[in-house]
Write a protein that holds these residues in place. Structure first.
Motif, PDB file in Angstrom:
ATOM      1  N   ALA A 219       0.871  -1.186   0.000  1.00 29.61           N
ATOM      2  CA  ALA A 219       0.000   0.000   0.000  1.00 29.61           C
ATOM      3  C   ALA A 219       0.905   1.233   0.000  1.00 29.61           C
ATOM      4  N   LEU A 220       0.505   2.262  -0.746  1.00 34.88           N
ATOM      5  CA  LEU A 220       1.301   3.485  -0.785  1.00 34.88           C
ATOM      6  C   LEU A 220       0.906   4.367   0.392  1.00 34.88           C
ATOM      7  N   GLY A 221       1.794   4.470   1.361  1.00 34.98           N
ATOM      8  CA  GLY A 221       1.518   5.290   2.536  1.00 34.98           C
ATOM      9  C   GLY A 221       2.514   6.424   2.631  1.00 34.98           C
ATOM     10  N   PHE A 222       2.035   7.585   3.054  1.00 38.11           N
ATOM     11  CA  PHE A 222       2.973   8.695   3.269  1.00 38.11           C
ATOM     12  C   PHE A 222       2.373   9.720   4.218  1.00 38.11           C
TER      13      PHE A 222
ATOM     14  N   GLY B 148      14.597  10.185   3.946  1.00 36.88           N
ATOM     15  CA  GLY B 148      13.922  11.231   3.186  1.00 36.88           C
ATOM     16  C   GLY B 148      12.873  10.732   2.208  1.00 36.88           C
ATOM     17  N   ALA B 149      12.635   9.411   2.176  1.00 34.36           N
ATOM     18  CA  ALA B 149      11.725   8.855   1.171  1.00 34.36           C
ATOM     19  C   ALA B 149      10.305   9.367   1.340  1.00 34.36           C
TER      20      ALA B 149
ATOM     21  N   ARG C 160      14.796   2.028  -6.565  1.00 32.08           N
ATOM     22  CA  ARG C 160      14.693   0.626  -6.151  1.00 32.08           C
ATOM     23  C   ARG C 160      15.898   0.285  -5.297  1.00 32.08           C
ATOM     24  N   ILE C 161      15.636  -0.344  -4.180  1.00 27.49           N
ATOM     25  CA  ILE C 161      16.723  -0.817  -3.318  1.00 27.49           C
ATOM     26  C   ILE C 161      16.610  -2.334  -3.221  1.00 27.49           C
TER      27      ILE C 161
ATOM     28  N   PHE D 178      12.007  10.562  -3.628  1.00 26.41           N
ATOM     29  CA  PHE D 178      11.742   9.249  -4.219  1.00 26.41           C
ATOM     30  C   PHE D 178      10.729   8.448  -3.411  1.00 26.41           C
ATOM     31  N   VAL D 179      10.032   7.566  -4.121  1.00 25.22           N
ATOM     32  CA  VAL D 179       9.375   6.454  -3.455  1.00 25.22           C
ATOM     33  C   VAL D 179      10.278   5.252  -3.689  1.00 25.22           C
ATOM     34  N   VAL D 180      10.606   4.570  -2.606  1.00 28.21           N
ATOM     35  CA  VAL D 180      11.566   3.471  -2.664  1.00 28.21           C
ATOM     36  C   VAL D 180      10.833   2.141  -2.749  1.00 28.21           C
TER      37      VAL D 180
END
Lengths: 466, 215
Positions: free
Chosen positions: A141-144, A229-230, A169-170, A201-203
């Motif tokens: 899920a995209l959470g921020f 900082g993502a 991408r990590i 970024f979104v990682v």
């Protein structure tokens, strides 16, 4: 069709309107609220005579200011904090928003209670007036986190004017060494890419080491991505994630299950999707990590030494060492602590408490310090009590407290005194975070447990035993 | 040119990397249910000692810096907690703009949503500007013109970037929620379609809470 990242899929599937090249109107499936970043949002609604657009997509909990003293019925004695709690209840009642109130047996930290009761489902967009909302990437899920103006915007419209992020991408392959956890992994990653290494970024985390993590360990990983900082963190939902969700979401019954599974199967980055930045880490490089400075990226393996103040980071390192009272070249091993805190949205879930119990079982906390465990939620607390973990912790000399954010940010009365040094399972070692002039050393629950037993920061792998 | 379009005043240097919102607005000032009185808490631990006495050596406490309107700051300014109180407090203290090599994401949005101008310049320019603030006999003054997006110090003139949307928000003070509510029909139609495809996300909070209360 152009291959897409998981992040782009989530944004596209929640875009109501494209506003311009950089911004979309993003539909938010769920908003979580707490007592201190929502009051001015509700007040703003009232001022403008606006309604809450979709109350059933919002939920609130009293988490940050709540006292954690081990009493049955909790009373908030600080009058300003009590007003925040009663104000939250009034706002939730007025707008028909579900609330986990002060004495609700399931009350807890927002990022613990939402997933544990099945409110977070793969593919959702979840927002909260709290930076650690990146946690939900663990379930795809995209959470921020957002500020209060945006909390008001979501209340009024269930959408957000959303500035697009870039894709990072990590990949982490291999096996985490015994005695290390996803907390050590994320501290290592942050220390290598810096506190702003993922800014903008979104990682997406991937790789065999990530895939082999439990969901709770993935929560920890995604939770702290914001410390690099993502703007978001994601892990493609796999069998492990889906099992976790289905066990907690009985409403996704036989009539819906195949549709849900089919949708969730699409939630992965396409094979040739391109990322703006990629990093690779080897899980074998992870050791128990501990922070030495005043930013989470100032962390080292317990086997290492604190960096000397030199090079481009000289001023920053000097500043941090001055605050933490340490010196370049010193090891952290053997450094006495005054306090051990086990808790927070990063590390206060049942697996964290099981880990602590396994380390301390049959042993005793050092008489030189105070050690407390603050479970993340009422459900975690009840589970730990049912499993006998709570008793193990109490027998070892830990204070067994009521749930809340507590000493992670010390907004309640769990505050360190100036100069006190704390081994902490939390997420931020900022100056004054746990109390003015106090010093925070971030580490895993196992490492905090080891510090509690010995009275100093030490490599948990040296303790042996259970 | 109106005051909205132009910010002019004393610029104080805050040469600290990763200055987090815990430091900009500490926890003890977050207990309100309104936005009042946050100027008091701004950079508290930097401005005051443990006994609450002003630290004479801190830049904002020096008499010549009274009325500071601009901060020249280090990278990743405003990192950490999402607390918008940090922005409200800076504004109440009189700060109109922060110039830094980079801003943390949530802080940046919070700033722009409140009309606190966040100006990004290169790391090299910030080093120069920071040096300039410490060299003159009197505090440095800067002028920021949002119309043409230019920062001017006595020695330096630099242009900066701002998205069209943020520039408009800053200059015109757009009612964001009002603007979004103009899309209300689109939002409702989207929600119906979305819930048709994924019925398990509809009312997810309310349904979950009701289930928990039943059991």
């Amino acid at each position: 069709m152009t291959p897409k990242t998981l992040y782009r899929k989530l944004v596209d599937s929640h875009t109501v309107v494209t506003l311009d090249e950089q911004n979309v109107l993003l539909f938010c499936d769920l908003q979580l609220m707490n007592e201190y970043t929502s009051p001015q949002a509700f007040a703003g609604l009232l001022e403008q005579n606006r309604e809450v657009a979709m109350p059933g997509q919002n939920v609130a909990t009293v988490s940050h200011i709540i006292p954690t003293h081990p009493v049955q019925h909790r009373v908030i004695h600080d009058s300003a904090s009590a007003l925040q709690a009663s104000n939250l209840k009034r706002n939730c009642d007025l707008h028909n928003i579900p609330l986990f109130d002060t004495n609700d047996s399931l009350q807890g930290i927002e990022h613990i209670i939402a997933p544990e009761h099945g409110m977070i489902r793969p593919g959702m967009v979840v927002i909260c007036g709290d930076s650690h909302t990146t946690t939900y990437g663990a379930l795809g899920a995209l959470g921020f986190g957002i500020g209060t103006s945006e909390v008001e915007h979501v209340l009024a419209t269930q959408t957000l004017v959303y500035r697009l992020a870039q894709d990072m991408r990590i990949r982490v392959d291999g096996h985490l060494p015994i005695g290390t956890t996803s907390k050590d992994l994320i501290l290592m990653i942050i220390s290598r890419i810096s506190a702003q290494g993922a800014r903008g970024f979104v990682v997406e985390f991937c790789g065999s080491a990530v895939e082999s993590l439990s969901i709770e360990a993935r929560f920890t990983l995604c939770n702290m991505a914001v410390e690099a900082g993502a703007r978001g963190a994601l892990i493609a939902p796999d069998e492990t994630a889906i099992t976790y969700v289905l066990q907690r979401a009985p409403d996704i019954d036989a009539s819906l299950r195949s549709r849900a599974l089919a949708h969730w199967a699409t939630l992965r980055s396409d094979e040739h999707a391109s990322f703006d930045v990629e990093h690779y880490f080897d899980a074998e490089d992870v050791a128990p990590y501990v922070s030495w400075g005043t930013s989470p990226d100032q962390s080292i393996p317990i086997t290492g030494t604190i960096p000397h103040a030199e090079g481009s980071q000289r001023a920053r390192i000097e500043h941090a060492l001055h605050y933490t009272g340490l010196a370049g070249g010193m090891p952290l091993e053997g450094l006495p602590v005054d306090h051990v805190f086990i808790g927070s949205c990063t590390n206060a879930r049942i697996e964290d408490l099981r880990t602590v119990a396994a380390v301390v079982k049959g042993r005793h906390v050092s008489p030189s310090l105070r050690a407390m465990v603050v479970p993340g939620s009422g459900a975690v607390k009840a589970q730990a009590e049912a499993e006998g973990i709570a008793q193990v912790l109490i027998d070892a000399g830990f204070e067994w407290r009521q749930p809340g954010c507590s000493m992670c940010l010390a907004m309640n009365d769990d505050v360190l005194a100036p100069g006190q040094r704390c081994a902490s399972t939390t997420n931020r070692n900022f100056e004054g975070r746990q109390g003015r002039g106090s010093i925070t050393h971030l580490m895993s629950p196992a490492m905090a447990a080891a510090a509690a037993l010995t009275g100093y920061i030490t490599d948990v792998r040296k303790l042996g035993g259970s | 040119m109106t005051d909205t379009h132009r910010i002019e005043g004393i610029a104080a240097p805050l040469d600290i990397a990763n200055l987090d919102t815990d430091q900009i607005m500490p926890k003890q000032f977050l207990r309100g249910i309104d936005k009042a009185g946050l100027d008091k808490g701004v950079l508290w631990d930097l401005r005051f000692d443990g006994e609450g006495r002003p630290r004479a050596d801190f830049v904002l406490n020096r008499p010549e810096y009274a009325g500071t309107r601009v901060l020249v700051a280090g990278p990743n300014f405003g990192c950490g907690s999402s607390r918008e109180h940090a922005v409200w407090g800076l504004q109440q203290y009189g700060i109109r703009a922060v110039i830094a090599p980079s801003f943390a994401e949530i802080f940046y949005s919070n700033a722009m949503n409140n009309g606190l101008l966040a100006v990004t310049l290169s790391e090299t320019d910030i080093i120069e500007l920071m040096k300039e603030t410490t060299e003159g006999a009197a505090p440095m003054r800067v002028e920021i013109n949002v119309d043409v997006m230019i920062v001017r110090s006595p020695r330096m003139t630099r242009s900066f970037a701002l998205s069209d949307r943020h520039r408009r928000m800053f200059l015109e003070g757009v009612d964001m929620i009002g603007a979004t509510l103009a899309h209300k029909a689109d939002i409702d139609a989207f929600a119906q379609r979305h819930w048709g495809q994924q019925p398990w996300v509809r009312d997810v909070a309310r349904r979950t809470k009701q289930r928990l209360e039943r059991s």
